[in-house]
Design an enzyme around this catalytic site. Structure first.
Site, PDB file in Angstrom:
ATOM      1  N   ASP A   1      32.456   2.041  16.876  1.00 22.05           N
ATOM      2  CA  ASP A   1      31.044   1.965  17.248  1.00 22.05           C
ATOM      3  C   ASP A   1      30.150   2.027  16.025  1.00 22.05           C
ATOM      4  OD1 ASP A   1      31.948   4.782  17.025  1.00 22.05           O
ATOM      5  OD2 ASP A   1      29.831   5.199  17.323  1.00 22.05           O
TER       6      ASP A   1
ATOM      7  N   TYR B   1      26.106  12.690   8.253  1.00 21.09           N
ATOM      8  CA  TYR B   1      25.897  12.627   9.703  1.00 21.09           C
ATOM      9  C   TYR B   1      25.288  13.943  10.202  1.00 21.09           C
ATOM     10  CZ  TYR B   1      28.934   8.548   9.427  1.00 21.09           C
ATOM     11  OH  TYR B   1      29.467   7.332   9.095  1.00 21.09           O
TER      12      TYR B   1
ATOM     13  N   HIS C   1      24.415  -2.167   7.277  1.00 21.91           N
ATOM     14  CA  HIS C   1      23.683  -2.319   6.020  1.00 21.91           C
ATOM     15  C   HIS C   1      22.275  -2.781   6.346  1.00 21.91           C
ATOM     16  CE1 HIS C   1      25.016  -2.551   1.557  1.00 21.91           C
ATOM     17  NE2 HIS C   1      25.152  -1.353   2.036  1.00 21.91           N
ATOM     18  N   ASN C   2      21.642  -1.994   7.212  1.00 19.77           N
ATOM     19  CA  ASN C   2      20.356  -2.389   7.797  1.00 19.77           C
ATOM     20  C   ASN C   2      19.202  -2.365   6.801  1.00 19.77           C
ATOM     21  OD1 ASN C   2      21.881  -2.446  10.109  1.00 19.77           O
ATOM     22  ND2 ASN C   2      21.185  -0.443  10.833  1.00 19.77           N
ATOM     23  N   HIS C   3      18.999  -1.232   6.163  1.00 17.52           N
ATOM     24  CA  HIS C   3      17.848  -1.130   5.255  1.00 17.52           C
ATOM     25  C   HIS C   3      17.979  -2.046   4.048  1.00 17.52           C
ATOM     26  CE1 HIS C   3      16.335   2.975   6.937  1.00 17.52           C
ATOM     27  NE2 HIS C   3      16.296   1.997   7.809  1.00 17.52           N
TER      28      HIS C   3
ATOM     29  N   HIS D   1      23.229   9.554   5.700  1.00 16.05           N
ATOM     30  CA  HIS D   1      24.207   8.485   5.560  1.00 16.05           C
ATOM     31  C   HIS D   1      25.617   9.065   5.356  1.00 16.05           C
ATOM     32  CE1 HIS D   1      25.240   4.335   4.489  1.00 16.05           C
ATOM     33  NE2 HIS D   1      26.081   4.870   3.634  1.00 16.05           N
TER      34      HIS D   1
ATOM     35  N   THR E   1      26.856   1.343  -7.768  1.00 12.62           N
ATOM     36  CA  THR E   1      27.308   0.029  -8.229  1.00 12.62           C
ATOM     37  C   THR E   1      28.464  -0.431  -7.333  1.00 12.62           C
ATOM     38  OG1 THR E   1      26.736   0.628 -10.491  1.00 12.62           O
ATOM     39  CG2 THR E   1      28.264  -1.216 -10.204  1.00 12.62           C
ATOM     40  N   GLN E   2      28.417  -1.704  -6.944  1.00 13.00           N
ATOM     41  CA  GLN E   2      29.427  -2.249  -6.029  1.00 13.00           C
ATOM     42  C   GLN E   2      30.781  -2.460  -6.699  1.00 13.00           C
ATOM     43  OE1 GLN E   2      29.288  -3.825  -2.507  1.00 13.00           O
ATOM     44  NE2 GLN E   2      28.289  -1.847  -2.657  1.00 13.00           N
TER      45      GLN E   2
END
Lengths: 252, 747
Positions: free
Chosen positions: B501, B38, B85-87, B35, B314-315
């Site tokens: 992309d 890369y 934010h797929n998973h 993540h 934490t966001q």
């Protein structure tokens, strides 16, 4: 020239364009932030509560903001006849504060804004029509009877509901429903109500956003198309802007 | 749970000359995750074009910036970020999708940008079908989460797309594009300047808690059914209310720092790797190091382990680097006192948590002990892998022969889940907050805004990528995604100026899946070079797999950003007038691979249509010229569902009630040699353009001069009917097929 305060609560999100709408109509004003406190509202002649999610809409939409200390000054001004406009979340705050359509003798609000019949947030264009005599409300005195105004309706809790049949009769008798949705209320509001005033007519709670259809560029495709290639006309106020005319006038 | 491999652990010991401490282990676990680093993709991403005259700031910081143009002598940039934010969205859909928005908003904010728009490309499993309750739950909750966050913070949705495919049953894709507006002379960087020795590092936002611990590593593993419960802890908790206040406080802080003449503050989003990942990158990018005091980090509970404070995700947090004294005082005053963060969210605030040091050493102290002490570059330079690459499978085959009645098939194509109206979904999003929207999402091929009050300068943006194509040939799918996004921008009157992309692929340790990633990068690179468009930001999301271990449909998702010189020269796709001439740009072909019509007819196989870049450049130029001199009324790109679906949508308009009909010539007249159903429904790219009758000949001649194939295919009608292919259908019948399919999920 009157001075208009656009009151920003924590969680408000439409303050900038609301101020621009006032300015586009020829008015003067500024954003007043919640942390400036009620004293900051001294010297203002008119007040707008803009859209958003004030205080996170905790408990109910508008419920906490209606009790924010800065509202003390707004309530005082409203009771002394100053123009107060609440748009979307601002309308929810005015209803929660009991300013529209007013309270009963023991101070209970007579209306509420319930969740849309869809059960969720809905964002769509909505035309509204002046349903009360124009002189009924400060904000519509300059309009012809039956005037239609473009707006954009973007809310999850916009269904006007009234306390009981006694209130409903009063609402109808006193023409407190100022605007209705053309073609019926998509959110299920009673009397197709899009905007509600108080008995003196100086406070207006409007659910759909006139400032989101207040310039030519924001209008539907066909209306935009009429001004295509004409930059000035494209950027000029129109439509919903008419509801902001009052902010450029000297109040009686 | 650490994701580091044993060979990676050995590398770490070698690098720092001793066994790593516990906190250091977690630090490397995040820093070296796929993540953040890369590590599988970086060597290949270098092949993408990233330079050009429109680039104000290229890849390498929180977001890239494209040159929008000048207004009254001030140059403006569009900040562009693209994330996935797929998973998280598969495991906890509402929170996962919401925090996807939350994270990308900070990327834009940290460049000094004002948020002006969001787009949401979504790929769901078969949630539209009976018997797929979980996929349905994911599809609904993701949209709720996006609306719940984006609507609250007041950033308009400008577009996005949605596709449904069984390969996403166990692993949805939730990408997000965010745009910001910034004055070119007010750009803020994700690095400290050379003068930053001794500057304060100030953490702003939510109190650190145990949520989002191990997030970077989690998103770099395949999803495991048995670990689903444990993984929920790795998903962060969204707080859009706090973010709304943080955004406004940050706008004021940016202004205040300019007034104090603070040159080059550092400002970076806390994402993967938390306090450690963010602070290390912020200082390392400026050639500096840092000393961090973990006890100074504001936390929501007292007993958090050092590694959680250091790397938890934490966001709603960002990190500033500013000089001590007045700038630090200003910042603390605005966030803590004026905007009162502690009253907005429990424990939220701005805290000085450390200092920048000049010697590239990075330390962290916790309760009097040094828990991290490493060269900063060891943390941030990451590692690289040259993964084994097998040839990507090409699953194309010869085109099937289709049979059927065009009118009957049109109704089924319009009702297909990948073609039908997105209005029931889009209505969950606020498209018009900020009051800058010109063409709302769903009304044109691209969203258009006029973000600078009083100015006609606009931004057009579209995001595209067809998983049905990705399944057949990843490289061609990449090319076609770039072409479609550029076409969409041109179709509303925009001039494409740059790309971003998000590459969503499977497990890079499986060589065929790695092969697909590499092929797609080739494809999106070739197309971008051919069109002269640079990438200014991007994202790679790997390990997107089904429970059975097969990859999701390879999904290179591309957003194209366009400049609009004058928004009064833009238009949505709806036909404007009867008696207009309908012109088709772009040749039809017999290619039916991955098409909606092939699926509707139950046919397998087929070839993907191929892009002709030279002709496409001509098409883009001529459409732009037509908008510029008002010789066309509008345009719509030919994509999912093909030409006939495209014309039907122009007749119906976004709300289905436009009521302008059309009569089209027989297919043999304008697509000789192409099988009739392939001509009507094939998905070879192109434009359908509405041209006033007096300008039609000039337009066609101009197109041909530009190297585009242009042919007159019919005219618009006052009657609400679509007459084509030997049939005559009322628009109301088409509209009821097209408008309703997604109502079941979203209305």
């Amino acid at each position: 020239m009157p001075k208009t305060a656009i009151i920003v609560f924590p969680g408000s999100n439409s303050e900038e364009e609301t101020l621009r709408a006032v300015q586009a109509a020829g008015g003067k004003g500024r954003l007043v932030w919640w942390f400036e406190g009620p004293d900051a509202l001294k010297g203002f002649d008119a007040f707008i509560l803009p859209g958003g999610f004030a205080h996170e809409d905790r408990i109910r939409a508008g419920a906490v903001a209606a009790r924010d200390p800065i509202m003390i000054a707004v309530l005082d001004a409203a009771r002394s006849g100053a123009p107060v406009l609440g748009i979307c979340n601002g309308a929810q705050v005015l209803v929660e504060a009991g300013l529209v359509p007013g309270t009963d003798k023991i101070g209970k609000p007579q209306a509420a804004l319930a969740p849309n019949v869809q059960g969720h947030y809905v964002d769509r264009y909505a035309e509204i029509e002046l349903a009360a005599p124009p002189e009924r409300c400060l904000f519509t005195r300059h309009l012809e009877p039956g005037t239609r105004i473009p707006t954009w309706s973007s809310h999850g809790e916009g269904r006007f509901c009234f306390r009981d049949d006694h209130t409903r009769r009063r609402i109808l008798d006193e023409h407190l429903v100022v605007f209705t949705y053309v073609g019926g209320a998509h959110n299920g509001a009673e009397f197709d109500c899009a905007a509600l005033t108080n008995p003196p007519g100086n406070v207006l709670a409007i659910m759909p956003h006139p400032e989101r259809a207040g310039w030519r560029y924001q209008q539907l495709e066909r209306v935009r198309f009429e001004a295509r290639g004409d930059r000035e006309a494209f950027l000029a106020p129109c439509g919903g802007s008419r509801l902001f005319a009052l902010f450029a006038q000297v109040f009686a | 749970m650490l994701a580091l491999s044993t060979s990676e652990l050995d590398r770490i010991s070698e690098l720092i000359g001793r066994e790593p401490s516990r906190v250091e282990l977690y630090a490397f676990d995040a820093g070296w995750s796929e993540h953040c680093s890369y590590k599988s993709s970086r060597v290949h991403l270098r092949r993408l074009p990233t330079e050009g005259a429109t680039v104000l700031l290229g890849v390498g910081e929180d977001a890239g910036i494209l040159d929008l143009g000048e207004v009254d002598g001030v140059r403006y940039g569009v900040v562009v970020a693209h994330e996935s934010h797929n998973h998280p969205s598969q495991v906890v859909p509402y929170e996962g999708a919401a925090t996807g928005i939350g994270g990308i908003v900070r990327d834009v904010l940290c460049m000094g940008g004002t948020l002006i728009g969001l787009l949401d490309p979504l790929r769901f499993g078969r949630g539209d079908l009976e018997g797929h309750a979980h996929q349905r739950y994911v599809a609904q909750s993701v949209v709720d989460g996006i609306g719940g966050y984006g609507n609250a913070i007041g950033v308009p949705n400008l577009g996005g797309d949605v596709y449904w495919d069984e390969s996403f049953d166990d692993n949805c894709l939730v990408n997000v594009v965010a745009l910001g507006l910034v004055r070119a002379d007010e750009v803020v960087h994700s690095r400290v300047p050379a003068s930053a020795d001794g500057w304060n590092l100030i953490l702003v936002g939510k109190a650190t808690d145990a949520s989002g611990f191990g997030g970077a590593a989690f998103s770099s593993l395949t999803l495991d059914e048995e670990q689903a419960e444990a993984n929920k802890g790795a998903v962060q908790v969204p707080d859009p209310f706090l973010k709304s206040v943080l955004m406004r406080a940050t706008y004021r802080t940016l202004r205040g720092l300019r007034e104090l003449n603070v040159r080059d503050p550092g400002f970076k989003d806390l994402g993967a790797g938390g306090v450690l990942g963010c602070s290390a990158e912020l200082v390392a990018a400026g050639g500096m190091g840092a000393d961090i005091d973990l006890d100074a980090v504001h936390v929501s509970v007292g007993d958090l382990a050092a590694e959680v404070i250091a790397t938890g995700e934490t966001q709603e947090r960002m990190l500033w680097a500013v000089p001590a004294g007045a700038p630090t005082e200003l910042l603390l005053r605005i966030y803590n006192e004026q905007f009162g963060l502690p009253h907005v969210s429990r424990g939220a605030r701005a805290s000085v948590i450390g200092r920048v040091r000049a010697d590239r050493r990075y330390t962290m102290r916790h309760r009097g002990e040094v828990v991290v002490d490493v060269p900063v570059d060891a943390l941030t330079s990451g590692i690289r892998y040259e993964r084994e690459i097998a040839e990507a499978p090409n699953r194309e085959s010869s085109d099937p022969v289709l049979h059927g009645d065009a009118a009957v098939l049109l109704l089924r194509v319009l009702a297909h889940r990948d073609v039908c109206s997105r209005e029931p979904l889009i209505r969950r999003y606020d498209r018009v907050v900020r009051g800058t929207t010109v063409i709302p999402a769903g009304h044109g091929d691209a969203g258009v805004i006029a973000p600078i009050p009083g100015s006609a300068l606009g931004v057009a943006v579209s995001v595209d990528g067809n998983p049905r194509y990705g399944k057949l040939n990843a490289r061609v799918a990449g090319e076609l995604a770039v072409c479609e996004s550029a076409r969409n921008v041109a179709a509303v009157g925009g001039e494409p100026i740059g790309l971003t992309d998000c590459l969503n692929f499977g497990d890079p340790t499986k060589s065929p899946q790695m092969g697909e990633l590499v092929e797609a990068i080739e494809g999106i690179g070739d197309a971008a070079r051919a069109l002269g468009l640079p990438y200014v930001s991007g994202n790679v999301s790997l390990y997107n797999e089904s429970a059975g271990g097969s990859s999701v449909a390879p999904s290179p998702i591309i957003a194209c950003i366009g400049r609009v010189a004058d928004v009064s020269h833009t238009a949505g796709f709806a036909f404007k007038s009867p008696n207009s001439v309908i012109v088709l740009l772009g040749p039809r072909s017999g290619a039916l691979g991955g098409s909606v019509i092939a699926e509707v007819c139950g046919a397998d196989g087929g070839m993907l249509p191929r892009a002709s870049f030279g002709a496409l450049r001509g098409e883009l130029d001529v459409v732009r010229a037509g908008f510029a001199d008002l010789t066309i009324y509008g345009a719509h790109d030919v994509s999912d569902g093909g030409l006939l679906a495209c014309v039907a949508e122009m007749c119906m308009g976004a709300d289905g009630c436009n009521g302008v009909g059309a009569r089209l010539e027989p297919a043999a007249a304008w697509a000789p040699g192409v099988p009739e159903l392939a001509a009507w429904f094939g998905e070879a790219g192109g434009f359908v353009v509405e041209v006033p009758p007096e300008d039609a000949e000039t337009f066609i001649a101009r197109a041909r001069t530009a190297g585009a194939q242009a042919v007159r295919i019919g005219q618009t009608l006052a009657e609400p009917r679509l007459i084509a292919g030997g049939s005559d259908v009322a628009l109301s019948e088409l509209a009821s097929a097209w408008l309703t399919p997604l109502e079941d999920l979203y209305a």
